[in-house]
Design a protein around this motif. Sequence first.
Motif, mmCIF file in Angstrom:
data_model
loop_
_atom_site.group_PDB
_atom_site.id
_atom_site.type_symbol
_atom_site.label_atom_id
_atom_site.label_comp_id
_atom_site.label_asym_id
_atom_site.label_seq_id
_atom_site.Cartn_x
_atom_site.Cartn_y
_atom_site.Cartn_z
ATOM 1 N N GLY A 125 0.829 -1.191 0.000
ATOM 2 C CA GLY A 125 0.000 0.000 0.000
ATOM 3 C C GLY A 125 0.861 1.237 0.000
ATOM 4 O O GLY A 125 1.897 1.295 -0.676
ATOM 5 N N SER A 126 0.490 2.225 0.809
ATOM 6 C CA SER A 126 1.257 3.457 0.907
ATOM 7 C C SER A 126 0.907 4.152 2.215
ATOM 8 O O SER A 126 -0.083 3.802 2.865
ATOM 9 C CB SER A 126 0.957 4.384 -0.274
ATOM 10 N N GLY A 127 1.715 5.126 2.591
ATOM 11 C CA GLY A 127 1.467 5.852 3.837
ATOM 12 C C GLY A 127 2.532 6.887 4.096
ATOM 13 O O GLY A 127 3.457 7.079 3.292
ATOM 14 N N PRO A 128 2.445 7.566 5.246
ATOM 15 C CA PRO A 128 3.424 8.595 5.592
ATOM 16 C C PRO A 128 4.816 8.007 5.821
ATOM 17 O O PRO A 128 4.951 6.874 6.265
ATOM 18 C CB PRO A 128 2.871 9.191 6.886
ATOM 19 N N GLU B 200 9.672 14.949 5.181
ATOM 20 C CA GLU B 200 8.434 14.231 5.483
ATOM 21 C C GLU B 200 7.741 13.955 4.156
ATOM 22 O O GLU B 200 7.380 14.874 3.428
ATOM 23 C CB GLU B 200 7.558 15.054 6.422
ATOM 24 N N GLY B 201 7.592 12.685 3.826
ATOM 25 C CA GLY B 201 7.028 12.296 2.542
ATOM 26 C C GLY B 201 6.139 11.078 2.665
ATOM 27 O O GLY B 201 5.354 10.963 3.607
ATOM 28 N N THR B 202 6.296 10.145 1.731
ATOM 29 C CA THR B 202 5.450 8.947 1.700
ATOM 30 C C THR B 202 6.273 7.716 1.327
ATOM 31 O O THR B 202 7.353 7.822 0.754
ATOM 32 C CB THR B 202 4.308 9.093 0.675
ATOM 33 N N TRP B 203 5.724 6.543 1.666
ATOM 34 C CA TRP B 203 6.262 5.270 1.185
ATOM 35 C C TRP B 203 5.230 4.622 0.286
ATOM 36 O O TRP B 203 4.046 4.925 0.359
ATOM 37 C CB TRP B 203 6.633 4.334 2.343
ATOM 38 N N GLU B 204 5.698 3.699 -0.555
ATOM 39 C CA GLU B 204 4.798 3.032 -1.491
ATOM 40 C C GLU B 204 5.313 1.640 -1.807
ATOM 41 O O GLU B 204 6.503 1.445 -2.047
ATOM 42 C CB GLU B 204 4.702 3.857 -2.779
ATOM 43 N N LYS B 205 4.418 0.663 -1.770
ATOM 44 C CA LYS B 205 4.733 -0.713 -2.189
ATOM 45 C C LYS B 205 3.444 -1.305 -2.755
ATOM 46 O O LYS B 205 2.620 -1.854 -2.019
ATOM 47 C CB LYS B 205 5.257 -1.544 -1.017
ATOM 48 N N ASP C 14 9.395 12.252 -1.671
ATOM 49 C CA ASP C 14 9.220 13.495 -0.925
ATOM 50 C C ASP C 14 7.799 14.015 -1.124
ATOM 51 O O ASP C 14 6.974 13.372 -1.791
ATOM 52 C CB ASP C 14 10.273 14.534 -1.321
ATOM 53 N N ALA C 15 7.493 15.183 -0.562
ATOM 54 C CA ALA C 15 6.132 15.719 -0.603
ATOM 55 C C ALA C 15 5.673 16.043 -2.022
ATOM 56 O O ALA C 15 4.471 16.094 -2.296
ATOM 57 C CB ALA C 15 6.043 16.968 0.271
ATOM 58 N N GLU C 16 6.624 16.241 -2.949
ATOM 59 C CA GLU C 16 6.275 16.527 -4.346
ATOM 60 C C GLU C 16 6.195 15.270 -5.197
ATOM 61 O O GLU C 16 5.956 15.342 -6.396
ATOM 62 C CB GLU C 16 7.306 17.488 -4.958
ATOM 63 N N GLY C 17 6.424 14.099 -4.584
ATOM 64 C CA GLY C 17 6.334 12.847 -5.323
ATOM 65 C C GLY C 17 7.619 12.429 -6.008
ATOM 66 O O GLY C 17 7.628 11.505 -6.823
ATOM 67 N N VAL C 18 8.736 13.098 -5.691
ATOM 68 C CA VAL C 18 10.035 12.741 -6.270
ATOM 69 C C VAL C 18 10.681 11.654 -5.420
ATOM 70 O O VAL C 18 10.739 11.773 -4.189
ATOM 71 C CB VAL C 18 10.966 13.972 -6.341
#
Length: 200
Positions: free
Chosen positions: A142-145, A156-161, A172-176
């Motif tokens: 999924g994804s999350g902070p 402060e950004g996000t993780w994704e799997k 990062d917060a801009e999706g990079v």
Amino acid sequence: YGPAISRIEMYSIQTLAEGRNPGFRRSTDRPRPHNVMGNMQSFVEQARDDRRVEHQLGLWSTGLEDSSAYLTGEEVNRISVRVSPAQTTNWDWDASSSTFLRSDGARASVANTGERHAATNVVVAVMEQGSFAGVPETQMMGSGPALIATAGRVIEGTWEKPTMYRPLRFFDAEGVEVHLAPGQTWYMLSTASSNNWTLS
């Protein structure tokens, strides 16, 4: 034990187990079950090519000063991560070693040698927790902070799997996608329901 191992192997992940594979021993200076010790050279020699991970975990910069956190992050002196209601881990920036020093609450975290646990990169992912066969199971799809810290700075950004067969990625917060500095990296999975981290 058995159902958990079977589930891991279902995803083509190689497992090594005490009593089934060489390289394990029991230490006499710790109570069971926290006294299982492993010989990394023995484990490496048993690695199977057909179970090799195809995707690299994380992207790497060429040095500290071109890591994502150094280039775009905010300065930080302490990161406090609420791992669970019973555990808060603190990371204090140490400019002299260019690392974050780890503490369990107010107590310094050290190895058996007395050396302080330290990390070039500290990466925190907030994930839900379920259970499988009576064992707590972190929900890693999924994804999350997420929080990514390097060189005394933090993003402060996000993780994704998206699937089991894709690597864990951080943005990062801009999706990079984030680049980490070469060096010791400490990944923390926080399943606390709120107040997962504070920065100072």
